[in-house]
Scaffold this active site. Structure first.
Site, PDB file in Angstrom:
ATOM      1  N   LYS A 183       0.860  -1.194   0.000  1.00 29.52           N
ATOM      2  CA  LYS A 183       0.000   0.000   0.000  1.00 29.52           C
ATOM      3  C   LYS A 183       0.895   1.243   0.000  1.00 29.52           C
ATOM      4  O   LYS A 183       2.024   1.157   0.426  1.00 29.52           O
ATOM      5  CB  LYS A 183      -0.902   0.017   1.245  1.00 29.52           C
ATOM      6  CG  LYS A 183      -1.701  -1.251   1.488  1.00 29.52           C
ATOM      7  CD  LYS A 183      -2.951  -1.301   0.657  1.00 29.52           C
ATOM      8  CE  LYS A 183      -3.743  -2.582   0.952  1.00 29.52           C
ATOM      9  NZ  LYS A 183      -4.844  -2.804   0.039  1.00 29.52           N
ATOM     10  N   HIS A 207      -6.840 -13.526  -7.066  1.00 28.85           N
ATOM     11  CA  HIS A 207      -7.648 -12.568  -6.315  1.00 28.85           C
ATOM     12  C   HIS A 207      -9.076 -12.626  -6.841  1.00 28.85           C
ATOM     13  O   HIS A 207      -9.295 -12.847  -8.024  1.00 28.85           O
ATOM     14  CB  HIS A 207      -7.073 -11.153  -6.454  1.00 28.85           C
ATOM     15  CG  HIS A 207      -7.700 -10.189  -5.495  1.00 28.85           C
ATOM     16  ND1 HIS A 207      -8.924  -9.610  -5.717  1.00 28.85           N
ATOM     17  CD2 HIS A 207      -7.275  -9.732  -4.289  1.00 28.85           C
ATOM     18  CE1 HIS A 207      -9.227  -8.832  -4.683  1.00 28.85           C
ATOM     19  NE2 HIS A 207      -8.254  -8.892  -3.811  1.00 28.85           N
ATOM     20  N   ARG A 208     -10.055 -12.405  -5.946  1.00 37.38           N
ATOM     21  CA  ARG A 208     -11.459 -12.602  -6.335  1.00 37.38           C
ATOM     22  C   ARG A 208     -12.222 -11.290  -6.513  1.00 37.38           C
ATOM     23  O   ARG A 208     -13.427 -11.243  -6.279  1.00 37.38           O
ATOM     24  CB  ARG A 208     -12.155 -13.501  -5.313  1.00 37.38           C
ATOM     25  CG  ARG A 208     -12.144 -12.966  -3.891  1.00 37.38           C
ATOM     26  CD  ARG A 208     -12.910 -13.882  -2.932  1.00 37.38           C
ATOM     27  NE  ARG A 208     -12.984 -13.298  -1.592  1.00 37.38           N
ATOM     28  CZ  ARG A 208     -13.811 -13.708  -0.648  1.00 37.38           C
ATOM     29  NH1 ARG A 208     -14.637 -14.712  -0.890  1.00 37.38           N
ATOM     30  NH2 ARG A 208     -13.831 -13.139   0.544  1.00 37.38           N
TER      31      ARG A 208
END
EC number: 4.1.1.39
Length: 466
Positions: free
Chosen positions: A166, A285-286
């Site tokens: 991040k 990743h979903r």
């Protein structure tokens, strides 16, 4: 006159067959059906079977050129949903011949295609699918699976640790690589591209791949452990996606990543095959899953999307965190976690598992717990997910007051303390906080993390109930 009876059909005459004995080769589906007022359950169930297999709204003369009995979907059982006045679980059996081998895309186009817009239904949700071995054997499945991944990484007997880098958008490639290096040096196994990091003007994919590879090699040299960064290969075209995966392979890094729902099952299966052929692990990743699975009465439950991913291929998949949520949700999450990892999963309605599923040696997928977790959650996560999982702390690493590397140290110390305590027979559920406190006495990094995230509790109602 014509040799067939023209006119609009009564579905239940053909497609509602309560005496049908399901075959071992049938694909079985459990739908949650909410019919429009005045539509009987049998008619609604039969309509679902018809519209998702061979049926159309009227009789056509070409019906006579094939054997409907051989190819039709059959509604073979209906049960009312407890506590709902007009809702049913409808079980449908599909003959194997309706589906192209090795294509999740084709399976879904049939089973969850036009039928979801059908007017006689108020709402429709696919709750579960039983994939027979005869069909699952036509898929390669995960590129490597859990055991091969452990052997590649030389990491055993504990969950793996990750961290999403991040801020997810806006860093330059070099600063991004710095953040990755600090986390890996501190003790994490993996860092991760955010799902929406692809190749934007502020950071093109090739630059990011290079700086992250540099971070990986530097951290490996410093720690003597194998490290990885999930390089997101998701792109606007399949060709570009494979090009990115190929560059990762040339750099010699261990793992790439894909957003499988936004990217699509066809792209995902292609990438999965590429990854097995080139020795790359594949992190999934979903993103977009909640659009499909969040409504209780309409859509597709995530356990079905998880099964589809195991067929299409992926070595890791995000699957929620459970922590601090209600018990019912824990059972349901662990239900699909088992469907991802295990070979044989018994039918268990209390965990939302409508069918016994036998994968017959298709490799397993590691569930990834990610989102809003920190060191105080470590005992619960270790207990709930067990060793075969990836625990990902984004803010829970990078939010550490002393920086990324100390944040990583805190998580690694907490994890090792929990694993050791468990192996020595302590009860993580009861003694979790005490275990973390004790470990923080000899780890200033962990002590600082404990101070920042004092024993936080989540208090939301469970969304995912039976």
């Amino acid at each position: 006159g014509v040799g067939f009876k023209a006119g609009v059909k009564d579905y239940k005459l053909t497609y509602y067959t309560p005496d049908y004995e399901t075959l071992d080769t049938d694909i079985l589906a459990a739908f949650r059906v909410t019919p429009q007022p005045g539509v009987p359950a049998e008619e609604a169930g039969a309509a679902v079977a018809a519209e998702s297999s061979t049926g159309t709204w009227t009789t056509v003369w070409t019906d006579g050129l094939t054997s409907l009995d051989r190819y039709k979907g059959r509604c073979y059982h209906i049960e009312p949903v407890a506590g709902e006045d007009n809702q049913y679980i409808v079980y449908v059996a599909y003959p194997l011949d309706l589906f192209e081998e090795g294509s999740v895309t084709n399976m879904f186009t049939s089973i969850v295609g036009n039928v979801f817009g059908f007017k006689a239904l108020r709402a429709l949700r696919l709750e579960d699918l039983r994939i027979p071995p005869a069909y699952s054997k036509t898929f390669q499945g995960p590129p490597h699976g859990i055991q091969v991944e452990r052997d590649k990484l030389n990491k055993y007997g504990r969950p793996l640790l990750g961290c999403t880098t991040k801020p997810k958008l806006g860093l330059s490639a070099k600063n991004y690589g710095r953040a990755v290096y600090e986390c890996l040096r501190g003790g994490l196994d993996f860092t991760k591209d955010d799902e929406n990091v692809n190749s934007q003007p502020f950071m093109r994919w090739r630059d990011r791949f290079l700086f992250c590879a540099e971070a990986i090699y530097k951290a490996q040299a410093x720690t003597g452990e194998i490290k990885g960064h999930y390089l997101n290969a998701t792109a606007g075209t399949c060709e570009e996606m494979i090009k990115r995966a190929a560059f990762a392979s040339e750099l010699g890094v261990p793992i790439v990543m894909h957003d499988y729902l936004t990217g699509g099952f066809t792209a995902n299966t292609s990438l999965s095959h590429y990854c097995r052929n080139h020795g790359l692990l594949l992190h999934i990743h979903r993103a977009m899953h909640a659009v499909i699975d969040r409504q209780k009465n309409h859509g597709i439950h995530f356990r079905v999307l998880a099964k589809a991913l195991r067929l299409s291929g992926g070595d890791h998949i995000h699957s929620g965190t459970v922590v601090g949520k209600l018990e019912g949700e824990r059972d349901i999450t662990l239900g699909f976690v088992d469907l991802l990892r295990d070979d044989y999963i018994e039918k268990d309605r209390s965990r939302g598992i409508y069918f016994t599923q036998f994968w017959v040696s298709l490799p397993g997928v590691l569930p990834v717990a990610s989102g809003g977790i920190h060191v105080w959650h470590m005992p619960a996560l270790t207990e709930i997910f067990g060793d075969d999982s990836v625990l990902q702390f984004g803010g829970g690493t990078l939010g550490h007051p002393w920086g990324n590397a100390p944040g990583a140290v805190a998580n690694r110390v907490a994890l090792e303390a929990c694993v050791q305590a468990r192996n020595e027979g302590q009860d993580l559920a009861r003694e979790g906080n005490e275990i973390i406190r004790k470990a923080s006495k000899w780890s200033p990094e962990l002590a600082a993390a404990c101070e920042v995230w004092k024993e936080i509790k989540f208090v939301f109602e469970a969304m995912d109930t039976l």
